[in-house]
Scaffold this active site. Sequence first.
Site, mmCIF file in Angstrom:
data_model
loop_
_atom_site.group_PDB
_atom_site.id
_atom_site.type_symbol
_atom_site.label_atom_id
_atom_site.label_comp_id
_atom_site.label_asym_id
_atom_site.label_seq_id
_atom_site.Cartn_x
_atom_site.Cartn_y
_atom_site.Cartn_z
ATOM 1 N N LYS A 72 10.141 54.311 62.325
ATOM 2 C CA LYS A 72 8.693 54.432 62.547
ATOM 3 C C LYS A 72 8.135 55.828 62.260
ATOM 4 O O LYS A 72 6.954 55.971 61.975
ATOM 5 C CB LYS A 72 8.349 54.023 63.981
ATOM 6 C CG LYS A 72 8.472 52.525 64.210
ATOM 7 C CD LYS A 72 8.142 52.148 65.645
ATOM 8 C CE LYS A 72 8.394 50.657 65.853
ATOM 9 N NZ LYS A 72 8.105 50.218 67.225
ATOM 10 N N ASN A 93 3.941 51.387 62.170
ATOM 11 C CA ASN A 93 4.746 50.165 62.275
ATOM 12 C C ASN A 93 4.332 49.092 61.280
ATOM 13 O O ASN A 93 4.986 48.050 61.215
ATOM 14 C CB ASN A 93 4.753 49.612 63.707
ATOM 15 C CG ASN A 93 3.635 48.626 63.948
ATOM 16 O OD1 ASN A 93 2.507 48.864 63.511
ATOM 17 N ND2 ASN A 93 3.926 47.522 64.615
ATOM 18 N N ASP A 109 1.736 49.371 67.654
ATOM 19 C CA ASP A 109 2.537 49.184 68.869
ATOM 20 C C ASP A 109 1.674 49.355 70.124
ATOM 21 O O ASP A 109 1.789 48.589 71.082
ATOM 22 C CB ASP A 109 3.665 50.222 68.943
ATOM 23 C CG ASP A 109 4.849 49.861 68.055
ATOM 24 O OD1 ASP A 109 4.753 48.896 67.285
ATOM 25 O OD2 ASP A 109 5.861 50.581 68.142
ATOM 26 N N GLY A 135 8.391 58.268 73.411
ATOM 27 C CA GLY A 135 8.846 58.268 72.017
ATOM 28 C C GLY A 135 7.791 57.665 71.105
ATOM 29 O O GLY A 135 6.605 57.659 71.433
ATOM 30 N N ALA A 137 6.996 54.514 70.139
ATOM 31 C CA ALA A 137 6.184 53.439 70.726
ATOM 32 C C ALA A 137 5.381 53.982 71.911
ATOM 33 O O ALA A 137 4.200 53.666 72.081
ATOM 34 C CB ALA A 137 7.079 52.276 71.171
ATOM 35 N N PRO A 160 13.145 66.923 77.642
ATOM 36 C CA PRO A 160 12.314 68.012 78.171
ATOM 37 C C PRO A 160 11.098 68.283 77.281
ATOM 38 O O PRO A 160 11.228 68.385 76.066
ATOM 39 C CB PRO A 160 13.261 69.227 78.166
ATOM 40 C CG PRO A 160 14.646 68.667 78.082
ATOM 41 C CD PRO A 160 14.534 67.358 77.379
ATOM 42 N N ARG A 162 8.638 66.487 76.330
ATOM 43 C CA ARG A 162 8.003 65.421 75.555
ATOM 44 C C ARG A 162 6.796 64.824 76.281
ATOM 45 O O ARG A 162 5.757 64.581 75.650
ATOM 46 C CB ARG A 162 9.030 64.332 75.219
ATOM 47 C CG ARG A 162 8.587 63.476 74.071
ATOM 48 C CD ARG A 162 9.722 62.994 73.177
ATOM 49 N NE ARG A 162 10.475 61.905 73.791
ATOM 50 C CZ ARG A 162 11.176 61.001 73.077
ATOM 51 N NH1 ARG A 162 11.207 61.059 71.762
ATOM 52 N NH2 ARG A 162 11.862 60.066 73.686
#
Lengths: 267, 267
Positions: A72, A93, A109, A135, A137, A160, A162
């Site tokens: 993706k 996607n 998504d 992440g 999605a 860490p 994110r």
Amino acid sequence: MSITGTTRLFAIVGDPVAPLRSPALFNAAFARLGRDAAFLPMQILAGRLEESWPGLAAIENLDGLVVTMPHKEAVVPLLQALGPTARLTGTVNTVRRRAEGGFEGEMFDGEGFRDGLERAGHAPHGKKILQIGCGAAGRAIAFALARAGTAHLSLQDAAPGRAASLAAQLRRHVPQLSCSHEGAGIAGHDIIVNATPMGLRDGDPMPLDPTLLSRDQVVADVIPNPEVTPLIAAARALGCPTVTGRAMHEGQARLAAAWLGIEGWES
Amino acid sequence: MSITGTTRLFAIVGDPVAPLRSPALFNAAFARLGRDAAFLPMQILAGRLEESWPGLAAIENLDGLVVTMPHKEAVVPLLQALGPTARLTGTVNTVRRRAEGGFEGEMFDGEGFRDGLERAGHAPHGKKILQIGCGAAGRAIAFALARAGTAHLSLQDAAPGRAASLAAQLRRHVPQLSCSHEGAGIAGHDIIVNATPMGLRDGDPMPLDPTLLSRDQVVADVIPNPEVTPLIAAARALGCPTVTGRAMHEGQARLAAAWLGIEGWES
């Protein structure tokens, strides 16, 4: 369905492909619509999308692709144009061939998840939501929840920085959103979202401790297969309303199909 | 047939693909055999096979290809191994993935034609045959006719030197063959073979003057679609027995399917 020399092609590229539900869903729609098209699984391993792209692009009767794990993000630099959500999230996607040549990508998504949640009777508007997993999605889902008027969005991610980085990006683009990224417990949230891949494989740890759930909390998962993940099973045992990854997947497919020019999906 | 995430893929690569009969033929066989596989048309333009090859090779669930115009020679240098007829003719019409990696190609146009001729009751053994057209398919057909014990093979081709060069190669590999490459008229031959593409498109000139045919001569054509070419129609009007390109195509498909590991094709 019957495939002949005139059949137009669509495909989902990813790895693994065996558990994917998109081929069955799209082909059933093509059969229902009497459309001379087929939707194929194409197994392409991590790291090999770039080398395979010229070949996919050279298949003149391939009109569009759905892109799934692990491609993706990798697909983004291969495209000639991006839709607004793809630009915002850096993920794609769905890919379609442009009339002027080349390919254009968009990310469904997030809106697919939101659509599935709403159809299950749990519209995010005005709700306090805990989302675990930021992440590819997860980023798209957070934007979709933010745009849909979520009252407060708590983000968590095991990697860490994110969650903090996604929270900052959300605040820039949806300034009215109330958003936090640390230390939020499960209590106090109306909807709990698993946007991690945990639950896809046998023996995965739970994304959260289900004994902390209370029965008025809606638990939603992104994993379409198995439809009932250990998290969904535990939430149901407690009496929580649940929304499975199948609802998200059907939402995604519906939106992707419309964008790919497949008319009459829900007729 | 139903295509899901577990479906194995086969495809025919060529241009044009719309008139091709292989997808319908193979998919009917898969349905009959209950095999979770699909056979797709993949339209790839002349000159673009090389750039598309890494992409096709990267589709892990693509187990084999049938290769047709205009790629039967272009595919040869892309393969890791060649079967005996492919080596001899420098052409390939079927490709399979090797267990040890890479792809292997073989050429079944010739044996498919011979098989179709025999099944129609016109075995080439001991016959005098005039073959018009010495391109990729023509080379393979000439070798198959030579191996099958043709008494005399007369070759013609509009391109200077092509018939002579094929005749010389045939004499090297099948020394017992009686073979000529110039000036042979239609008279005196038991079987007349059109191995040129003439008849594929509306308005193509005839590959030979049908008024020179006599009604005891068998007329065979390689064009599978339209099945009744102007040459076949003219031969039938004269009362000649005919063998259409459909017989060759079914022969090819049968042999290619066996080589691709598709068991039970004729059950």
